[in-house]
Design a protein around this motif. Structure first.
Motif, PDB file in Angstrom:
ATOM      1  N   ASN A  64       0.798  -1.222   0.000  1.00  0.00           N
ATOM      2  CA  ASN A  64       0.000   0.000   0.000  1.00  0.00           C
ATOM      3  C   ASN A  64       0.835   1.278   0.000  1.00  0.00           C
ATOM      4  O   ASN A  64       0.351   2.350  -0.370  1.00  0.00           O
ATOM      5  N   SER A  65       2.102   1.197   0.406  1.00  0.00           N
ATOM      6  CA  SER A  65       2.935   2.395   0.478  1.00  0.00           C
ATOM      7  C   SER A  65       3.125   3.029  -0.896  1.00  0.00           C
ATOM      8  O   SER A  65       3.350   4.244  -1.007  1.00  0.00           O
ATOM      9  N   THR A  66       3.015   2.233  -1.949  1.00  0.00           N
ATOM     10  CA  THR A  66       3.176   2.738  -3.312  1.00  0.00           C
ATOM     11  C   THR A  66       2.035   3.667  -3.726  1.00  0.00           C
ATOM     12  O   THR A  66       2.176   4.439  -4.673  1.00  0.00           O
ATOM     13  N   TYR A  67       0.921   3.580  -3.025  1.00  0.00           N
ATOM     14  CA  TYR A  67      -0.220   4.462  -3.306  1.00  0.00           C
ATOM     15  C   TYR A  67       0.084   5.887  -2.861  1.00  0.00           C
ATOM     16  O   TYR A  67      -0.316   6.862  -3.508  1.00  0.00           O
ATOM     17  N   GLN A  71       8.217   4.612  -4.400  1.00  0.00           N
ATOM     18  CA  GLN A  71       9.174   3.809  -3.648  1.00  0.00           C
ATOM     19  C   GLN A  71      10.478   3.669  -4.432  1.00  0.00           C
ATOM     20  O   GLN A  71      10.513   3.818  -5.655  1.00  0.00           O
ATOM     21  N   LYS A  72      11.543   3.368  -3.733  1.00  0.00           N
ATOM     22  CA  LYS A  72      12.840   3.210  -4.379  1.00  0.00           C
ATOM     23  C   LYS A  72      12.932   1.865  -5.082  1.00  0.00           C
ATOM     24  O   LYS A  72      12.384   0.860  -4.619  1.00  0.00           O
ATOM     25  N   ARG A  73      13.652   1.849  -6.195  1.00  0.00           N
ATOM     26  CA  ARG A  73      13.881   0.594  -6.906  1.00  0.00           C
ATOM     27  C   ARG A  73      14.567  -0.418  -5.980  1.00  0.00           C
ATOM     28  O   ARG A  73      14.264  -1.618  -6.020  1.00  0.00           O
ATOM     29  N   SER A  74      15.448   0.062  -5.136  1.00  0.00           N
ATOM     30  CA  SER A  74      16.152  -0.837  -4.221  1.00  0.00           C
ATOM     31  C   SER A  74      15.203  -1.522  -3.246  1.00  0.00           C
ATOM     32  O   SER A  74      15.474  -2.633  -2.783  1.00  0.00           O
ATOM     33  N   SER A  75      14.089  -0.870  -2.931  1.00  0.00           N
ATOM     34  CA  SER A  75      13.113  -1.482  -2.020  1.00  0.00           C
ATOM     35  C   SER A  75      12.467  -2.698  -2.665  1.00  0.00           C
ATOM     36  O   SER A  75      12.303  -3.750  -2.023  1.00  0.00           O
ATOM     37  N   PHE A  76      12.091  -2.594  -3.939  1.00  0.00           N
ATOM     38  CA  PHE A  76      11.480  -3.735  -4.628  1.00  0.00           C
ATOM     39  C   PHE A  76      12.473  -4.893  -4.722  1.00  0.00           C
ATOM     40  O   PHE A  76      12.089  -6.065  -4.579  1.00  0.00           O
ATOM     41  N   ILE A  77      13.739  -4.578  -4.959  1.00  0.00           N
ATOM     42  CA  ILE A  77      14.772  -5.616  -5.003  1.00  0.00           C
ATOM     43  C   ILE A  77      14.867  -6.325  -3.652  1.00  0.00           C
ATOM     44  O   ILE A  77      14.926  -7.554  -3.576  1.00  0.00           O
ATOM     45  N   LYS A  78      14.855  -5.538  -2.585  1.00  0.00           N
ATOM     46  CA  LYS A  78      14.952  -6.091  -1.235  1.00  0.00           C
ATOM     47  C   LYS A  78      13.743  -6.963  -0.913  1.00  0.00           C
ATOM     48  O   LYS A  78      13.883  -8.065  -0.360  1.00  0.00           O
ATOM     49  N   LYS A  92      -0.329  -1.488  -5.070  1.00  0.00           N
ATOM     50  CA  LYS A  92      -1.308  -0.414  -5.212  1.00  0.00           C
ATOM     51  C   LYS A  92      -0.671   0.737  -5.974  1.00  0.00           C
ATOM     52  O   LYS A  92       0.393   1.240  -5.597  1.00  0.00           O
ATOM     53  N   ALA A  93      -1.304   1.156  -7.057  1.00  0.00           N
ATOM     54  CA  ALA A  93      -0.760   2.195  -7.919  1.00  0.00           C
ATOM     55  C   ALA A  93      -0.850   3.571  -7.270  1.00  0.00           C
ATOM     56  O   ALA A  93      -1.626   3.801  -6.339  1.00  0.00           O
ATOM     57  N   SER A  94      -0.086   4.487  -7.794  1.00  0.00           N
ATOM     58  CA  SER A  94       0.001   5.830  -7.244  1.00  0.00           C
ATOM     59  C   SER A  94      -1.326   6.580  -7.274  1.00  0.00           C
ATOM     60  O   SER A  94      -2.022   6.604  -8.288  1.00  0.00           O
ATOM     61  N   ARG A 112       5.533   7.356 -14.167  1.00  0.00           N
ATOM     62  CA  ARG A 112       6.440   7.454 -13.021  1.00  0.00           C
ATOM     63  C   ARG A 112       6.270   6.246 -12.099  1.00  0.00           C
ATOM     64  O   ARG A 112       7.256   5.691 -11.594  1.00  0.00           O
ATOM     65  N   PHE A 113       5.038   5.837 -11.873  1.00  0.00           N
ATOM     66  CA  PHE A 113       4.789   4.669 -11.031  1.00  0.00           C
ATOM     67  C   PHE A 113       5.302   3.388 -11.689  1.00  0.00           C
ATOM     68  O   PHE A 113       6.019   2.593 -11.062  1.00  0.00           O
ATOM     69  N   ILE A 114       4.952   3.187 -12.940  1.00  0.00           N
ATOM     70  CA  ILE A 114       5.342   1.965 -13.641  1.00  0.00           C
ATOM     71  C   ILE A 114       6.859   1.822 -13.709  1.00  0.00           C
ATOM     72  O   ILE A 114       7.411   0.722 -13.581  1.00  0.00           O
ATOM     73  N   ASP A 115       7.557   2.953 -13.889  1.00  0.00           N
ATOM     74  CA  ASP A 115       9.008   2.929 -14.017  1.00  0.00           C
ATOM     75  C   ASP A 115       9.745   3.028 -12.682  1.00  0.00           C
ATOM     76  O   ASP A 115      10.972   3.173 -12.660  1.00  0.00           O
ATOM     77  N   SER A 116       9.017   2.958 -11.575  1.00  0.00           N
ATOM     78  CA  SER A 116       9.652   3.145 -10.264  1.00  0.00           C
ATOM     79  C   SER A 116      10.465   1.944  -9.794  1.00  0.00           C
ATOM     80  O   SER A 116      11.200   2.035  -8.819  1.00  0.00           O
ATOM     81  N   GLY A 117      10.296   0.805 -10.470  1.00  0.00           N
ATOM     82  CA  GLY A 117      11.054  -0.387 -10.083  1.00  0.00           C
ATOM     83  C   GLY A 117      10.207  -1.602  -9.802  1.00  0.00           C
ATOM     84  O   GLY A 117      10.717  -2.629  -9.347  1.00  0.00           O
TER      85      GLY A 117
END
Length: 292
Positions: A64-67, A71-78, A92-94, A112-117
């Protein structure tokens, strides 16, 4: 969408096998919630281990934080690295893409959301949830213009879209026609506050159950959970449950569908127990090392 070349993380070690519930994904919204440290997470479990623990006791989580913000790309990796191979994140989209007067003008926010990682989640990326304000009314021309902006893939990862519409004007055959045309699922909710329609509009199903009670240890009583298990099984077989409201009485062609169910509101402290109780009814069990 802009191309990305960031290196992907090394996948986490494969967890011990767990009994699968097949087409079913059941979980909660987020994983950092203080009351869960009293009744879901073990005592003294470090907060940094909460996602790892939750992802071994549930089969999906809605981020939900993505709404609220990028978020950082590194967060999705983690997040990908901390979860089992068969786990799935709905994202959840922006809100900057959906909470606007003219949806057709949201291209920049969507990009911007789609390319966030989000693609860093790889095979663990589930549906993207586009939530609209309760005041947002259905305008067929503008809404179709918005749907045309939603990409089918990013960085080689296929995208699936869910529409969380919250104004009664969406209870319309014209809305159903558009959702089906663009193969977007429609959120089914049991909340009386929002439109509630169980019409199948995509090749998967997405339910957000929002009526948990703090008086019940599992949020929903045994009978209600049995009923939701039966409905999930009907959806998985491509059949609209006959006890849920629909706009179109015609049954779509029966084909197997992946089913997502999230206990997302109401007495939030009961959400993990509700999700676990439903998973048990659907034949899913945690891996042997889930509590290690």
């Amino acid at each position: 969408m802009a191309a990305r070349t960031a290196a992907r993380s090394t996948p986490a070690p494969t967890a011990a096998p767990r009994k699968s519930a097949g087409m079913f994904r059941v979980g909660i919204g987020g994983w950092n919630y203080a009351p869960w440290r009293d009744n879901f997470y073990p005592a003294k479990l470090p907060q940094a281990r909460e996602l790892a623990y939750a992802s071994r006791h549930l089969s999906a989580i809605e981020i939900n934080s993505t709404y609220h913000g990028t978020q950082k790309r590194s967060s999705f990796i983690k997040w990908r690295a901390e979860t089992p191979d068969d786990f799935v994140f709905a994202v959840k989209a922006s809100r900057f893409a959906t909470n606007r007067r003219v949806l057709a003008e949201s291209a920049e926010s969507i990009e911007r959301f789609i390319d966030s990682g989000i693609a860093e989640l790889g095979p663990k990326l589930g549906p993207l949830v586009w939530q609209f304000a309760p005041t947002k009314q259905f305008d067929a021309e503008d809404f179709e213009a918005f749907l045309q902006l939603l990409p089918a893939a990013v960085e080689g990862v296929k995208l699936r879209h869910v529409l969380d519409v919250r104004h009664d004007s969406f209870m319309s055959p014209d809305y159903l026609k558009l959702a089906r045309k663009y193969k977007a699922a429609t959120v089914f909710t049991d909340s009386p506050k929002f439109p509630s329609m169980a019409d199948l509009t995509a090749d998967f199903v997405y339910a957000r159950l929002m009526e948990s009670s703090e008086k019940l240890k599992t949020g929903y009583g045994p009978k209600a959970l049995d009923e939701w298990a039966e409905r999930a099984q009907s959806w998985a077989q491509g059949v609209q449950p006959d006890d849920l409201p629909v706009l179109d009485d015609r049954q779509p062609a029966a084909r197997k569908r992946e089913v997502f169910v999230f206990f997302i509101n109401g007495a939030k402290e009961r959400a993990p127990a509700a999700a676990q109780a439903l998973l048990e009814r659907l034949g899913w069990t945690p891996p042997a090392d889930a509590d290690a």
